[in-house]
Design a protein around this motif. Structure first.
Motif, short mmCIF file in Angstrom:
data_model
loop_
_atom_site.label_atom_id
_atom_site.label_comp_id
_atom_site.label_asym_id
_atom_site.label_seq_id
_atom_site.Cartn_x
_atom_site.Cartn_y
_atom_site.Cartn_z
N LYS A 58 40.10 38.34 27.80
CA LYS A 58 39.58 37.76 29.05
C LYS A 58 40.58 37.90 30.19
O LYS A 58 40.22 38.24 31.31
CB LYS A 58 39.23 36.28 28.85
CG LYS A 58 37.87 36.05 28.29
CD LYS A 58 37.48 34.59 28.40
CE LYS A 58 36.00 34.50 28.11
NZ LYS A 58 35.42 33.24 28.44
N ILE A 59 41.84 37.61 29.91
CA ILE A 59 42.88 37.74 30.93
C ILE A 59 42.95 39.18 31.42
O ILE A 59 43.04 39.44 32.63
CB ILE A 59 44.25 37.29 30.38
CG1 ILE A 59 44.22 35.81 29.99
CG2 ILE A 59 45.36 37.56 31.39
CD1 ILE A 59 45.42 35.36 29.16
N THR A 60 42.91 40.12 30.48
CA THR A 60 42.95 41.54 30.83
C THR A 60 41.79 41.90 31.74
O THR A 60 41.96 42.57 32.76
CB THR A 60 42.91 42.40 29.55
OG1 THR A 60 44.05 42.09 28.75
CG2 THR A 60 42.91 43.88 29.87
N LEU A 61 40.59 41.44 31.38
CA LEU A 61 39.42 41.78 32.19
C LEU A 61 39.46 41.11 33.56
O LEU A 61 39.05 41.72 34.56
CB LEU A 61 38.14 41.42 31.43
CG LEU A 61 37.87 42.32 30.22
CD1 LEU A 61 36.71 41.79 29.39
CD2 LEU A 61 37.60 43.76 30.67
N SER B 296 40.05 41.80 39.29
CA SER B 296 40.80 41.49 40.51
C SER B 296 41.36 42.75 41.15
O SER B 296 41.29 42.93 42.38
CB SER B 296 41.94 40.51 40.21
OG SER B 296 41.42 39.28 39.78
N ALA B 297 41.93 43.63 40.34
CA ALA B 297 42.47 44.88 40.86
C ALA B 297 41.34 45.74 41.44
O ALA B 297 41.51 46.36 42.50
CB ALA B 297 43.21 45.64 39.76
N SER C 70 46.52 37.39 38.48
CA SER C 70 45.53 37.12 37.42
C SER C 70 46.21 36.73 36.12
O SER C 70 45.78 35.79 35.45
CB SER C 70 44.66 38.35 37.18
OG SER C 70 43.82 38.58 38.28
N VAL C 71 47.24 37.45 35.75
CA VAL C 71 47.94 37.15 34.50
C VAL C 71 48.70 35.83 34.62
O VAL C 71 48.72 35.03 33.68
CB VAL C 71 48.88 38.31 34.10
CG1 VAL C 71 49.76 37.94 32.91
CG2 VAL C 71 48.07 39.56 33.78
N SER D 123 46.73 38.78 45.93
CA SER D 123 46.81 37.43 45.34
C SER D 123 45.55 36.62 45.62
O SER D 123 45.00 35.98 44.73
CB SER D 123 48.04 36.70 45.88
OG SER D 123 49.22 37.35 45.50
N ILE D 124 45.10 36.65 46.88
CA ILE D 124 43.90 35.88 47.24
C ILE D 124 42.68 36.43 46.52
O ILE D 124 41.81 35.65 46.09
CB ILE D 124 43.72 35.86 48.77
CG1 ILE D 124 44.82 34.99 49.40
CG2 ILE D 124 42.35 35.33 49.17
CD1 ILE D 124 44.92 35.07 50.90
N THR D 125 42.61 37.73 46.37
CA THR D 125 41.50 38.32 45.62
C THR D 125 41.46 37.76 44.20
O THR D 125 40.39 37.37 43.71
CB THR D 125 41.63 39.86 45.58
OG1 THR D 125 41.59 40.36 46.91
CG2 THR D 125 40.52 40.49 44.77
N SER D 126 42.62 37.67 43.56
CA SER D 126 42.67 37.12 42.19
C SER D 126 42.28 35.65 42.16
O SER D 126 41.60 35.21 41.22
CB SER D 126 44.08 37.27 41.61
OG SER D 126 44.37 38.62 41.42
N ILE D 127 42.68 34.90 43.18
CA ILE D 127 42.31 33.48 43.25
C ILE D 127 40.80 33.34 43.39
O ILE D 127 40.17 32.53 42.70
CB ILE D 127 43.05 32.79 44.42
CG1 ILE D 127 44.55 32.72 44.11
CG2 ILE D 127 42.49 31.41 44.70
CD1 ILE D 127 45.43 32.35 45.30
#
Length: 193
Positions: A50-53, A58-59, A112-113, A154-158
């Motif tokens: 899940k973390i990987t995905l 996010s990327a 994300s990680v 960073s904001i994209t990941s949030i």
């Protein structure tokens, strides 16, 4: 101010061959380190999958945003100014200085990680910071471009994390499809023996 900070960092490019080589390698190859980390995490358990995905999503979203911004906004690269020390590989003069794709993607994956694995995420975050600095050192981006790109990633990941309700069904399907594929392969391998 942006140009002064750029000059303070970029002035060292071309002076120290070994350091330049290290900066170029870091700038160009840190993505492979991140890819290795994500592949390693994928082959652990479902929570790591899940973390990987989440990092991949996010990327991916950061990459799309990067392309959209570049369609509507152009800022000349710093190496177009006289006196800039430029290290190869040389980007196109038609390629905008903002946003920095390398930086945005690195921060998207690292953030994300970091939500789930603090130590590993911190190491990735440090690598993302060094990636951004390397882009300035190489003469390819201004500091504010790097700062804004790091915020973009960073904001994209949030936002991706906050909208987990949207992504979780997709992520669960991908993980289930992977497990089904592995089960079929194992079953085929046993039946052929």
């Amino acid at each position: 101010m942006d140009y002064r900070i750029f000059r303070a960092i970029n002035q060292f490019a071309g002076r120290y061959r070994l350091l330049d080589m290290m900066v170029i390698i870091f700038s160009q190859k840190v993505r492979y380190l991140f890819l290795f980390i994500l592949i390693f995490m994928w082959f652990r358990d479902n929570s790591h999958k899940k973390i990987t995905l989440y990092a991949i999503i996010s990327a991916g979203v950061s990459m799309v945003l990067n392309k959209i911004i570049k369609l509507f906004y152009f800022k000349p690269r710093p190496f177009l100014n006289l006196g800039t020390h430029l290290l190869s590989p040389f980007p196109s003069k038609k390629n905008s200085s903002f946003p920095s794709k390398h930086t945005a993607l690195a921060f998207a994956a690292a953030t994300s990680v970091m939500f789930y694995k603090r130590f590993l995420g911190s190491m990735m975050y440090l690598s993302a910071i060094l990636t951004g600095l390397s882009r300035i050192w190489m003469g390819q981006h201004y500091p504010l471009d790097i700062l804004a790109s790091s915020l973009l990633g960073s904001i994209t990941s949030i936002v991706v994390k906050m909208t987990g309700w949207l992504w979780n069904p997709i992520i669960d399907r991908i993980i289930q499809a992977y497990h089904d594929y592995c089960s079929r392969k194992n079953h085929q391998g046993k039946s052929s023996n």
